[in-house]
Enzyme design. Structure first.
Site, PDB file in Angstrom:
ATOM      1  CB  SER A   1     -29.310 -50.924   6.760  1.00  0.00           C
ATOM      2  OG  SER A   1     -27.999 -50.989   6.095  1.00  0.00           O
TER       3      SER A   1
ATOM      4  CE  LYS B   1     -37.070 -59.303   6.199  1.00  0.00           C
ATOM      5  NZ  LYS B   1     -36.496 -58.041   6.682  1.00  0.00           N
ATOM      6  CB  ALA B   2     -40.184 -53.705   6.376  1.00  0.00           C
ATOM      7  CG  HIS B   3     -33.172 -52.986   6.962  1.00  0.00           C
ATOM      8  ND1 HIS B   3     -32.761 -52.550   8.238  1.00  0.00           N
ATOM      9  CD2 HIS B   3     -32.294 -53.392   6.205  1.00  0.00           C
ATOM     10  CE1 HIS B   3     -31.544 -52.914   8.370  1.00  0.00           C
ATOM     11  NE2 HIS B   3     -31.246 -53.386   7.267  1.00  0.00           N
TER      12      HIS B   3
ATOM     13  N   GLY C   1     -27.479 -54.633  -0.045  1.00  0.00           N
ATOM     14  CA  GLY C   1     -27.142 -55.000   1.364  1.00  0.00           C
ATOM     15  C   GLY C   1     -25.617 -55.643   1.259  1.00  0.00           C
ATOM     16  CB  SER C   2     -23.903 -57.853   3.601  1.00  0.00           C
ATOM     17  OG  SER C   2     -24.582 -58.778   3.918  1.00  0.00           O
TER      18      SER C   2
ATOM     19  CD  GLU D   1     -25.648 -51.020  -4.051  1.00  0.00           C
ATOM     20  OE1 GLU D   1     -24.930 -50.753  -3.295  1.00  0.00           O
ATOM     21  OE2 GLU D   1     -26.704 -50.299  -4.593  1.00  0.00           O
TER      22      GLU D   1
ATOM     23  CB  CYS E   1     -23.261 -48.802  -1.710  1.00  0.00           C
ATOM     24  SG  CYS E   1     -24.233 -47.810  -2.564  1.00  0.00           S
TER      25      CYS E   1
ATOM     26  CD  GLU F   1     -19.266 -51.950   1.258  1.00  0.00           C
ATOM     27  OE1 GLU F   1     -19.698 -50.762   1.142  1.00  0.00           O
ATOM     28  OE2 GLU F   1     -19.853 -53.011   1.227  1.00  0.00           O
TER      29      GLU F   1
END
Length: 526
Positions: A159, A185-187, A240-241, A264, A301, A391
């Site tokens: 994102s 895979k598109a965000h 991502g998360s 990540e 990040c 985070e």
């Protein structure tokens, strides 16, 4: 005016088999943009994975030179995306034009960097042990090893970096360099951006004569599971998360054939401010630290989410300096409503914790993120309190004050794995606290001295990874040329005639690459 189709990209063709439409959103206003996108059906996910699998034997058999030409063509096409494209990305992400222009340069630069890796050939990791027929008690056969691409790779767009960690981002560049076709895979936060970048990749593929399924892209929520579980997919790249990364890891591990996930996920990137630095330049450190915390609305990040120092009047004054600076920072628009919502929930967890004190920042209301500063009791870090380890993705940081040097080491031992750790200190600090480097080596992927982690250089030496939960596999990196290693595997040839060996392992070494021959580095023909 650029025309948008909103179709999935499968085997070099556009596909819109489904009936579910998705909408692109203006990140600042919340208004719908006039672009519809078709959610991929199960059949389209299957077709995309199969197209990548069909392209794999053709694509991996191409010379490194041919693949390098493809990556350079992608870079050229990205650089040619003009002002209209920049404006589009800004609308979808609320990021400023200067940031997007810089990120476009970084994205094309990554492609060219991996093209250089392909041309120099060290990614092959070629090792040769020649036959020893006279060796006693047993002869040794001729053994030659190099590395090949794993196979089709699923890549999930991030994102916070709509270009550098997305459609043509680092994972895609590394996989394509390794000889692995990609299903991207598109965000959902920047689908129009993804389409424009995918078009650039497809133009480059056509110009350089790549196989039709070398790059595929699908849209939609809920399609990731089918993609990761597809038997044609051999590895996954994700940024991502922690929740999302863990879910993908669990899916991949539960397959009949488990595959690696290079995710990540989560990092609070501690900054350790030592006494000598406070004495010499507290004001500068406070200003630079604050700038790092709020840069890009904290949506990095590597954002410094934790600041640790030793109790003293100077450290107390430093905390107050940073609190004043944070309190003066303006609110900023985040990437999308979901990111803002997650930020608000993270702040609420901190505000509700009895061991955490709110130091600065206007109450979080409205559709922009308010910078915040907190202070936590050192015992929370020492005991491994999960709230302190989580985070909070946005412009906020937490101070922790430890009693002395011994407690500093104890507190750092309580940290989970991180992408980065920073030491702010003078030469005398580095002498007195010499144990910090060895301690942090066990916790992070990159240690910074007198710098700030919000900035990741794309080069050979960079490591953008770290122990869990920063990443799912601490042996790799998602930035820098070492990223290609994630999508390669070793292959050994025993007693093969020279004519049947790949060029990298032939006696004449037509590629002129560095090889390890009988235990010695060698670039010359055998």
């Amino acid at each position: 005016m650029t025309r948008f189709f909103g179709h999935n990209y499968i085997g070099g063709q556009r596909s819109a088999a489904g009936s579910v439409r998705l909408q692109s959103i203006d990140a600042s206003s919340g208004e719908r943009l006039p672009h519809d996108f078709y959610q991929a059906t199960e059949q389209e996910v299957d077709a995309a994975a199969k197209a990548a699998a069909q392209a794999y034997p053709v694509y991996r058999a191409l010379s490194a030179q041919r693949r390098a030409q493809f990556l350079e063509a992608v870079a050229d096409e990205l650089d040619a995306l003009g002002d209209e494209f920049i404006a589009l990305v800004c609308r979808e992400t609320a990021l400023p034009a200067a940031r997007i222009q810089g990120e476009r340069g970084r994205t094309s630069g990554q492609m060219r960097l991996f093209a250089n890796v392909l041309r120099r050939g060290d990614f092959y990791g070629a090792r040769i042990d020649r036959a020893l027929p006279e060796r006693q008690p047993l002869p040794r056969p001729d053994l030659r090893q190099y590395r090949i691409g794993l196979g089709p790779v699923a890549v999930f767009g991030a994102s916070n970096f709509p270009l550098a960690f997305s459609t043509a981002g680092g994972d895609t560049a590394a996989a394509l360099a390794a000889g692995c076709p990609v299903v991207f895979k598109a965000h959902s936060g920047h689908m129009a951006t993804a389409e424009q970048v995918a078009d650039a990749i497809m133009r480059a593929a056509e110009i350089t004569g790549m196989p039709a399924g070398v790059f595929n892209m699908i849209f939609g929520a809920g399609v990731g599971e089918a993609l990761v579980k597809h038997p044609a997919i051999q590895a996954v790249g994700f940024t991502g998360s922690l929740k999302g990364g863990r879910a993908l890891c669990d899916m991949a591990a539960a397959r009949p054939q488990p595959i690696p996930v290079f995710a990540e996920m989560s990092s609070i990137n501690p900054v350790i401010v030592l006494p000598g630095a406070l004495h010499a330049r507290a004001e500068n450190v406070a200003r630079d630290l604050t700038a790092s915390v709020v840069q890009g609305c904290g949506q990095f990040c590597t954002n410094p989410g934790l600041v640790i120092g030793i109790r003293s009047p100077q450290f107390s004054a430093f905390i107050q300096q940073v609190a004043r600076l944070i309190g003066d920072q303006p609110a900023q628009t985040m990437l999308n409503a979901g990111t803002l919502s997650s930020y608000g929930k993270g702040l609420q967890r901190l505000l509700a914790h009895p061991g955490i004190e709110h130091l600065a920042g206007t109450a979080q209301v409205g559709n922009q993120a308010q910078p915040q500063l907190f202070k936590a009791d050192a015992s929370l870090l020492i005991k491994g309190d999960e709230v302190l380890q989580e985070e909070v993705f946005g412009p906020t940081s937490i101070f922790v004050e430890v009693a002395d040097q011994a407690q500093l080491g104890t507190a750092l031992n309580g940290l989970h794995g991180q992408l980065t750790a920073t030491i702010i200190g003078e030469p005398e600090d580095l002498q007195q606290f010499s144990e910090l480097t060895a301690l942090l080596e066990q916790k992070v992927g990159r240690i910074l001295l007198n710098g700030y982690p919000t900035g990741v250089e794309v080069c050979d030496a960079m490591v953008h990874g770290g122990p869990y939960p920063a990443t799912s596999d601490a042996r790799g990196t998602s930035v820098g040329t070492l990223a290609i290693d994630r999508f390669l595997r070793p292959l050994c040839f025993q007693n093969y005639p020279d004519s049947l060996l790949p060029d990298a392992l032939k006696n004449a070494n037509p590629l002129r690459i560095q090889r390890l021959v009988d235990g010695q580095p060698c670039r010359d023909p055998l």
